[in-house]
Enzyme design. Structure first.
Site, mmCIF file in Angstrom:
data_model
loop_
_atom_site.group_PDB
_atom_site.id
_atom_site.type_symbol
_atom_site.label_atom_id
_atom_site.label_comp_id
_atom_site.label_asym_id
_atom_site.label_seq_id
_atom_site.Cartn_x
_atom_site.Cartn_y
_atom_site.Cartn_z
ATOM 1 N N GLN A 186 0.947 -1.255 -0.029
ATOM 2 C CA GLN A 186 -0.086 -0.022 0.032
ATOM 3 C C GLN A 186 0.942 1.194 0.236
ATOM 4 O O GLN A 186 2.149 1.191 0.341
ATOM 5 C CB GLN A 186 -0.820 0.055 1.037
ATOM 6 N N ASN A 188 1.616 3.925 1.800
ATOM 7 C CA ASN A 188 2.416 4.159 2.703
ATOM 8 C C ASN A 188 3.446 3.415 3.003
ATOM 9 O O ASN A 188 4.482 3.915 3.897
ATOM 10 C CB ASN A 188 1.411 4.566 4.175
ATOM 11 N N LYS A 189 3.578 2.084 2.481
ATOM 12 C CA LYS A 189 4.557 1.192 3.310
ATOM 13 C C LYS A 189 5.966 1.505 2.575
ATOM 14 O O LYS A 189 6.142 2.324 1.813
ATOM 15 C CB LYS A 189 4.040 -0.108 2.667
ATOM 16 N N ASN A 190 6.843 0.725 3.201
ATOM 17 C CA ASN A 190 8.491 1.044 2.732
ATOM 18 C C ASN A 190 8.567 0.936 1.221
ATOM 19 O O ASN A 190 9.610 1.689 0.730
ATOM 20 C CB ASN A 190 9.476 0.283 3.714
#
Ligand SMILES: *Cc1c(COP(=O)(O)O)cnc(C)c1O
Length: 379
Positions: A186, A188-190
């Protein structure tokens, strides 16, 4: 009201997308091959498998369906209990209900905010079939204790590693060992693919099952052979998403190194007196194992989180909260959960706040955030 002297808005997170990625997405669009287990999805899965020490990996269109499919692969369904944390993104618990099983919560550790494995052990019943631990903010759970518990009670483990790509436990990368390990891509993930996820499985049979669950249960043979033997859904990753993922994988190590450097700077700027002076709690300073997916504070009870967030916004700084206690949501209260059942998760759920942390941030941004936090907490 706009103040021309105000520093620019600093969001709590933002994906890093370079021009090469945009060009590669353009190439996919021009190719006309947009979905259907194409070359980008296969290449992305191959790279991920390499990253996870050769274990089989399959991609999906969200981290949520990835966990749901993991539970289906583990054979979890009606009548089964699955133990998880009350402090996570609600998806972690929703997928248990989605497959017809019963969610059971065990409170979190007040320092790590990960599920307390002693409380997990106490919650095991003859119907317990699986545990879904979360590596919160990328800080790994105690993997030795977790897999000892799973062996002792014959439990399947679905690691919710949505936030933990690049994290490790005692020098072993999360995902390279263990049972079923689920990641999210998603935005926002790293690393991200807009929306997406992947599951690390144990063997070729589980990988084949994952492929059927992600596309209507279909298996094919020859040019026109087709059968459906399980109820699957529509969960496959697009070629567009996979192209983004391939480009992000090339930068994962750089991204995580930048996050680590910013996290260290946060600790440096807050200083050793911060917790005692202002009563806010910093995260565990794990500079070896965490991928620093997020940097959070637990605010003292004397300030309401919404007030703190508004004052940060007034200074043009975005914050988030990850996460509210799941068992206090209406859907879960209807299942019998009540306030007071998981006091640590409740307090953390009420007072936790996520500060800005993303690879393109500068050390000067960290200094600005810390100055704002100290000013607000001192007032
Ligand atoms: C992001 C996230 C998920 C869900 O992933 P999606 O890709 O948004 O469906 C699940 N669990 C945790 C802990 C997450 O951070």
């Amino acid at each position: 009201m706009t103040d021309s002297s105000a520093p620019p808005f600093l969001p709590f997170t933002r994906p890093s997308i370079d021009e090469a990625t945009i060009a590669e997405v353009g190439d996919v669009l021009r190719s006309g091959w947009l979905t259907g287990n194409g070359p980008k999805v296969q290449a992305f899965e191959a790279i991920l498998s390499q990253y996870f020490a050769g274990r089989p990996v399959r991609t999906f269109n969200s981290g949520t369906c990835t966990m749901e499919i993991a539970l289906r692969i583990a054979g979890i369904g009606p009548g089964d209990e699955v133990i998880t944390t009350p402090n996570s993104w609600v998806a972690t618990a929703n997928v248990i209900i989605e497959v017809g099983a019963t969610p059971v919560f065990a409170d979190i550790d007040p320092r790590s905010h990960n599920i307390d494995l002693k409380q997990v052990a106490a919650a095991v019943t003859p119907r317990t079939r699986a545990v879904i631990p979360v590596h919160m903010c990328g800080l790994p759970c105690d993997m030795d204790a977790l897999y000892e518990l799973s062996a002792k009670h014959s439990l399947r483990i679905v690691e919710d590693a949505a936030q933990a790509i690049g994290s490790s436990w005692k020098d072993r990368r999360i995902g390279t060992f263990g049972d079923l390990v689920s990641f999210s891509f998603q935005a926002n993930k790293n690393i991200m693919t807009g929306e997406g996820g992947c599951l690390v499985v144990n063997n070729a049979a589980e990988a084949a099952l994952a492929e059927r669950y992600r596309l209507q249960g279909v298996s094919r043979r020859g040019l026109d052979g087709i059968d459906v033997d399980v109820l699957g859904g529509k969960y496959n990753m697009t070629e567009i998403a996979a192209a983004i993922g391939l480009a992000q994988m090339r930068r994962l190590e750089t991204f995580n190194a930048q996050r680590l450097s910013l996290a260290k700077h946060y600790f440096h700027c807050f200083g050793t007196e911060f917790e005692d002076e202002l009563g806010a709690e910093l995260p565990i300073a794990d500079f070896d194992q965490s991928n620093w997916h997020m940097f959070h504070l637990v605010l003292p009870d004397r300030i309401e989180r919404a007030t703190f967030m508004q004052r940060m916004l007034d200074l043009n700084i975005g914050t988030g909260f990850h996460y509210a206690a799941i068992h206090l949501f209406t859907l879960y209260r209807k299942r019998g959960f009540k306030p007071g059942m998981f006091p640590v998760a409740e307090r953390v759920g009420r007072q936790i706040v996520t500060l800005p942390l993303f690879p393109a941030m500068k050390h000067s941004d960290v200094e600005r955030v810390v100055a704002a936090v100290k000013t607000i907490l001192r007032s």
